[in-house]
Design a protein around this motif. Structure first.
Motif, PDB file in Angstrom:
ATOM      1  N   VAL A   1       0.781  -1.419   0.019  1.00 26.77           N
ATOM      2  CA  VAL A   1      -0.069  -0.044  -0.125  1.00 26.77           C
ATOM      3  C   VAL A   1       0.894   1.153  -0.157  1.00 26.77           C
ATOM      4  CG1 VAL A   1      -1.705   1.367   1.453  1.00 26.77           C
ATOM      5  CG2 VAL A   1      -2.194  -1.309   1.055  1.00 26.77           C
ATOM      6  N   THR A   2       1.994   1.361   0.727  1.00 28.29           N
ATOM      7  CA  THR A   2       2.997   2.516   0.884  1.00 28.29           C
ATOM      8  C   THR A   2       3.474   2.550  -0.477  1.00 28.29           C
ATOM      9  OG1 THR A   2       3.347   1.870   3.120  1.00 28.29           O
ATOM     10  CG2 THR A   2       4.894   3.403   1.922  1.00 28.29           C
ATOM     11  N   ALA A   3       3.827   1.579  -1.080  1.00 29.97           N
ATOM     12  CA  ALA A   3       4.550   1.635  -2.491  1.00 29.97           C
ATOM     13  C   ALA A   3       3.639   2.320  -3.537  1.00 29.97           C
ATOM     14  CB  ALA A   3       5.127   0.434  -3.042  1.00 29.97           C
ATOM     15  N   LEU A   4       2.466   1.635  -3.471  1.00 29.60           N
ATOM     16  CA  LEU A   4       1.209   2.155  -4.505  1.00 29.60           C
ATOM     17  C   LEU A   4       0.774   3.784  -4.109  1.00 29.60           C
ATOM     18  CD1 LEU A   4      -0.397   1.379  -6.780  1.00 29.60           C
ATOM     19  CD2 LEU A   4      -2.250   0.647  -5.133  1.00 29.60           C
ATOM     20  N   THR A   5       0.804   4.138  -2.892  1.00 25.12           N
ATOM     21  CA  THR A   5       0.370   5.360  -2.563  1.00 25.12           C
ATOM     22  C   THR A   5       1.360   6.339  -2.727  1.00 25.12           C
ATOM     23  OG1 THR A   5      -0.942   4.509  -0.638  1.00 25.12           O
ATOM     24  CG2 THR A   5      -0.463   6.844  -0.490  1.00 25.12           C
ATOM     25  N   PHE A   6       2.504   6.019  -2.752  1.00 23.59           N
ATOM     26  CA  PHE A   6       3.420   7.083  -2.986  1.00 23.59           C
ATOM     27  C   PHE A   6       3.765   7.177  -4.333  1.00 23.59           C
ATOM     28  CE2 PHE A   6       4.334   7.243   1.501  1.00 23.59           C
ATOM     29  CZ  PHE A   6       4.825   8.616   1.570  1.00 23.59           C
ATOM     30  N   ALA A   7       3.526   6.109  -5.312  1.00 22.39           N
ATOM     31  CA  ALA A   7       3.804   6.078  -6.725  1.00 22.39           C
ATOM     32  C   ALA A   7       2.746   6.979  -7.360  1.00 22.39           C
ATOM     33  CB  ALA A   7       3.653   4.765  -7.167  1.00 22.39           C
ATOM     34  N   VAL A   8       1.754   6.525  -6.923  1.00 19.43           N
ATOM     35  CA  VAL A   8       0.263   7.381  -7.675  1.00 19.43           C
ATOM     36  C   VAL A   8       0.430   8.975  -7.075  1.00 19.43           C
ATOM     37  CG1 VAL A   8      -2.294   7.580  -7.282  1.00 19.43           C
ATOM     38  CG2 VAL A   8      -1.118   5.183  -7.798  1.00 19.43           C
ATOM     39  N   GLY A   9       0.807   9.094  -5.803  1.00 24.08           N
ATOM     40  CA  GLY A   9       0.882  10.410  -5.269  1.00 24.08           C
ATOM     41  C   GLY A   9       1.862  11.210  -6.048  1.00 24.08           C
ATOM     42  N   THR A  10       3.139  10.642  -6.433  1.00 19.67           N
ATOM     43  CA  THR A  10       4.084  11.180  -7.042  1.00 19.67           C
ATOM     44  C   THR A  10       3.935  11.591  -8.527  1.00 19.67           C
ATOM     45  OG1 THR A  10       5.856  10.088  -5.815  1.00 19.67           O
ATOM     46  CG2 THR A  10       6.496  10.933  -7.924  1.00 19.67           C
ATOM     47  N   LEU A  11       3.212  10.636  -9.121  1.00 16.32           N
ATOM     48  CA  LEU A  11       2.606  10.844 -10.535  1.00 16.32           C
ATOM     49  C   LEU A  11       1.796  11.945 -10.461  1.00 16.32           C
ATOM     50  CD1 LEU A  11       2.719   9.566 -13.382  1.00 16.32           C
ATOM     51  CD2 LEU A  11       0.982   8.273 -12.655  1.00 16.32           C
TER      52      LEU A  11
ATOM     53  N   VAL B   1       9.893   3.290   5.258  1.00 19.25           N
ATOM     54  CA  VAL B   1      10.525   4.608   4.776  1.00 19.25           C
ATOM     55  C   VAL B   1      11.333   4.245   3.148  1.00 19.25           C
ATOM     56  CG1 VAL B   1      12.337   6.254   4.654  1.00 19.25           C
ATOM     57  CG2 VAL B   1      10.657   5.872   6.490  1.00 19.25           C
ATOM     58  N   ILE B   2      11.881   3.159   3.095  1.00 17.52           N
ATOM     59  CA  ILE B   2      12.448   2.862   1.916  1.00 17.52           C
ATOM     60  C   ILE B   2      11.493   2.431   0.741  1.00 17.52           C
ATOM     61  CG2 ILE B   2      13.971   0.853   0.564  1.00 17.52           C
ATOM     62  CD1 ILE B   2      15.394   0.734   3.456  1.00 17.52           C
ATOM     63  N   THR B   3      10.349   1.935   1.257  1.00 17.09           N
ATOM     64  CA  THR B   3       9.245   1.408   0.050  1.00 17.09           C
ATOM     65  C   THR B   3       8.861   2.433  -0.165  1.00 17.09           C
ATOM     66  OG1 THR B   3       9.047  -0.812   1.427  1.00 17.09           O
ATOM     67  CG2 THR B   3       7.341   0.033   0.099  1.00 17.09           C
ATOM     68  N   ALA B   4       8.514   3.695   0.486  1.00 16.35           N
ATOM     69  CA  ALA B   4       7.922   4.825   0.066  1.00 16.35           C
ATOM     70  C   ALA B   4       9.127   5.596  -0.953  1.00 16.35           C
ATOM     71  CB  ALA B   4       7.795   5.949   1.404  1.00 16.35           C
ATOM     72  N   LEU B   5      10.137   5.592  -0.599  1.00 14.05           N
ATOM     73  CA  LEU B   5      11.062   6.063  -1.774  1.00 14.05           C
ATOM     74  C   LEU B   5      11.106   5.445  -2.907  1.00 14.05           C
ATOM     75  CD1 LEU B   5      14.065   6.942   0.856  1.00 14.05           C
ATOM     76  CD2 LEU B   5      12.624   8.505  -0.315  1.00 14.05           C
ATOM     77  N   LEU B   6      11.156   4.067  -2.779  1.00 11.53           N
ATOM     78  CA  LEU B   6      10.973   3.237  -3.972  1.00 11.53           C
ATOM     79  C   LEU B   6       9.736   3.489  -4.986  1.00 11.53           C
ATOM     80  CD1 LEU B   6      12.447  -0.004  -2.939  1.00 11.53           C
ATOM     81  CD2 LEU B   6      13.365   1.516  -4.720  1.00 11.53           C
ATOM     82  N   GLY B   7       8.443   3.892  -3.969  1.00 14.94           N
ATOM     83  CA  GLY B   7       7.333   4.224  -4.641  1.00 14.94           C
ATOM     84  C   GLY B   7       7.323   5.442  -5.393  1.00 14.94           C
ATOM     85  N   PHE B   8       8.259   6.518  -4.678  1.00 16.43           N
ATOM     86  CA  PHE B   8       8.354   7.810  -5.448  1.00 16.43           C
ATOM     87  C   PHE B   8       9.018   7.807  -6.667  1.00 16.43           C
ATOM     88  CE2 PHE B   8      11.581  10.950  -6.268  1.00 16.43           C
ATOM     89  CZ  PHE B   8      10.620  12.062  -6.490  1.00 16.43           C
ATOM     90  N   VAL B   9      10.128   6.761  -6.641  1.00 22.14           N
ATOM     91  CA  VAL B   9      10.964   6.359  -7.874  1.00 22.14           C
ATOM     92  C   VAL B   9      10.138   5.797  -8.875  1.00 22.14           C
ATOM     93  CG1 VAL B   9      12.735   5.068  -9.042  1.00 22.14           C
ATOM     94  CG2 VAL B   9      13.142   6.196  -6.722  1.00 22.14           C
ATOM     95  N   GLY B  10       9.116   4.955  -8.326  1.00 18.75           N
ATOM     96  CA  GLY B  10       8.368   4.239  -9.348  1.00 18.75           C
ATOM     97  C   GLY B  10       7.464   5.308 -10.125  1.00 18.75           C
ATOM     98  N   GLY B  11       6.834   6.176  -9.304  1.00 13.01           N
ATOM     99  CA  GLY B  11       5.823   7.260  -9.680  1.00 13.01           C
ATOM    100  C   GLY B  11       6.395   8.118 -10.821  1.00 13.01           C
ATOM    101  N   HIS B  12       7.897   8.621 -10.457  1.00  7.34           N
ATOM    102  CA  HIS B  12       8.598   9.486 -11.151  1.00  7.34           C
ATOM    103  C   HIS B  12       8.908   8.750 -12.685  1.00  7.34           C
ATOM    104  CE1 HIS B  12      12.487  10.974 -12.724  1.00  7.34           C
ATOM    105  NE2 HIS B  12      11.732  12.053 -12.556  1.00  7.34           N
ATOM    106  N   MET B  13       9.176   7.326 -12.458  1.00 10.54           N
ATOM    107  CA  MET B  13       9.615   6.608 -13.741  1.00 10.54           C
ATOM    108  C   MET B  13       8.307   6.760 -14.659  1.00 10.54           C
ATOM    109  SD  MET B  13      12.079   3.658 -12.638  1.00 10.54           S
ATOM    110  CE  MET B  13      13.701   4.015 -12.104  1.00 10.54           C
TER     111      MET B  13
END
Length: 175
Positions: free
Chosen positions: A14-24, A100-112
């Motif tokens: 959920v953290t990875a998905l939330t941060f990826a979508v939030g970043t996008l 926190v690491i998962t959130a950062l990876l979610g951010f990177v996923g959203g950015h990519m």
């Protein structure tokens, strides 16, 4: 797999998905503001920074490696004494760093995903391999090798404790 491990995996997903979508969404809002809102007084005066500058910082995982090495050593020391407070502190820290690491990876996923959608840039996950290794390491430290789990070994925990104290510096050197 224990219920705590499954719960942690759910939180990580959920953290990875939330941060990826939030970043996008955030990057598209920045793009829209830069293109259409530059004449507005508040938006026009704001310097638009490029949040993706954290990607190289994330690929250089010395901070996470150092935390992992210290955590392994502290786990060994905690096994030598009996303290529920220290046990819980180490468990909470390992889970928090994992999230926190998962959130950062979610951010990177959203950015990519943003770069793929706007510029057609190909995904490059190879620079993030060390971060994924550290993520797995912290997940192991918060589940399989957590202090409460290792305490169940009885007197063998003292041998494991000495091993962890010796392995901690090796983790720092190896990674």
């Amino acid at each position: 797999m224990s219920q705590g491990s499954l719960d942690l995996l759910k939180v990580l997903a959920v953290t990875a998905l939330t941060f990826a979508v939030g970043t996008l969404v955030m990057l598209y809002v920045i793009l829209l503001l830069a293109q259409y809102g530059a004449n507005l007084p508040m938006v026009g005066s704001l310097p638009l920074r490029a949040p993706p500058e954290i990607v190289p910082l994330l690929a250089d995982n010395r901070l996470f490696t150092t935390l992992a090495a210290v955590h392994v050593t502290a786990t060994g020391l905690a096994l030598l004494i009996t303290s529920n407070t220290i046990d819980m502190a180490l468990l909470i820290v390992s889970k928090a760093v994992t999230v926190v690491i998962t959130a950062l990876l979610g951010f990177v996923g959203g950015h990519m995903a943003y770069l793929q959608l706007t510029e057609g840039t190909a995904f490059a996950l190879s620079p993030l391999t060390p971060v994924a290794i550290v993520l797995v390491g912290f997940w192991v430290l918060s589940t399989i090798l957590s202090v409460p789990t290792l305490r169940q070994l009885g007197n063998l925990r003292f041998v494991v404790a000495i091993g962890l104290v010796l392995v901690g510096p090796l983790v720092l050197v190896a990674l």
